[in-house]
Write a protein that holds these residues in place. Structure first.
Motif: not given
Length: 195
Positions: A185-191, A106-122
């Motif tokens: 969504x940047x994974x820091x996961x050793x591959x 859910x955090x993953x999709x919330x992150x993407x949704x808010x990025x789209x909603x709020x990009x216009x506000x820098x």
């Protein structure tokens, strides 16, 4: 200055955000890093366990972003960094993290949704998705028999994440160097997500 916050309490979130505003007059960076979990199979998961994990790991991110996002929109600027998990993308054999992985998905999709909603506000909204690092949240799992064998099998680097290995990415996402990076969504996961 800091404001101790019960992120499971929407009213306490609002109070803490207001304390920061009263002190500094603006909020430029928000990092949502609170998290809890357990190792219970679905059939063993009580409603209270599920509700608590969803509340702390997902709902608190939503309500904190909402409260701080209103301020950032007025400022026309902001950096939001949500701490997700490798388990929003992959599940290791054995299960037992259904509530945790559901919340982090859910955090993953919330992150993407808010990025789209709020990009216009820098405002940029991104997520760091770590694999297993030794923390208070993971120490019980790490001590389980066979856990490190699982890590070695499903993490090409064959080890846990080390302290400091998230720092550079967090600094980048909080800085103006990342002004054109949002919804990531940047994974820091050793591959781990590469296999």
């Amino acid at each position: 200055m800091y404001a101790v916050t019960d992120v499971g309490d929407v009213n306490n979130i609002a109070e803490s955000v207001q304390k920061v505003m009263d002190t500094y007059g603006r909020i430029d960076i928000l990092v949502n890093a609170a998290g809890i979990g357990n190792n219970l199979m679905v059939v063993d998961q009580a409603k209270e366990n599920w509700d608590s994990i969803i509340s702390i790991n997902l709902s608190s991110v939503y309500y904190m972003c909402k409260a701080v996002g209103e301020i950032m929109i007025k400022q026309n600027y902001g950096k939001i960094i949500n701490i997700g998990s490798i388990h929003s993308r992959v599940i290791f054999p054995g299960g037992g993290i259904s509530a945790y992985s559901s919340a982090k998905g859910g955090v993953m999709n919330l992150t993407k949704d808010l990025a789209v909603e709020w990009a216009q506000y820098d405002i940029t909204v991104n997520a760091i998705c770590p694999a297993v690092f030794k923390t208070e949240l993971t120490e019980d799992s790490i001590d389980l028999p066979g856990f490190m064998d699982l890590i070695k099998a499903y993490c090409p680097a064959g080890r846990l994440g080390e302290p400091g290995e998230l720092d550079g990415l967090a600094i980048y996402l909080a800085s103006d160097a990342s002004s054109f990076c949002t919804g990531q969504l940047i994974c820091v996961d050793g591959g781990g997500t590469a296999i």
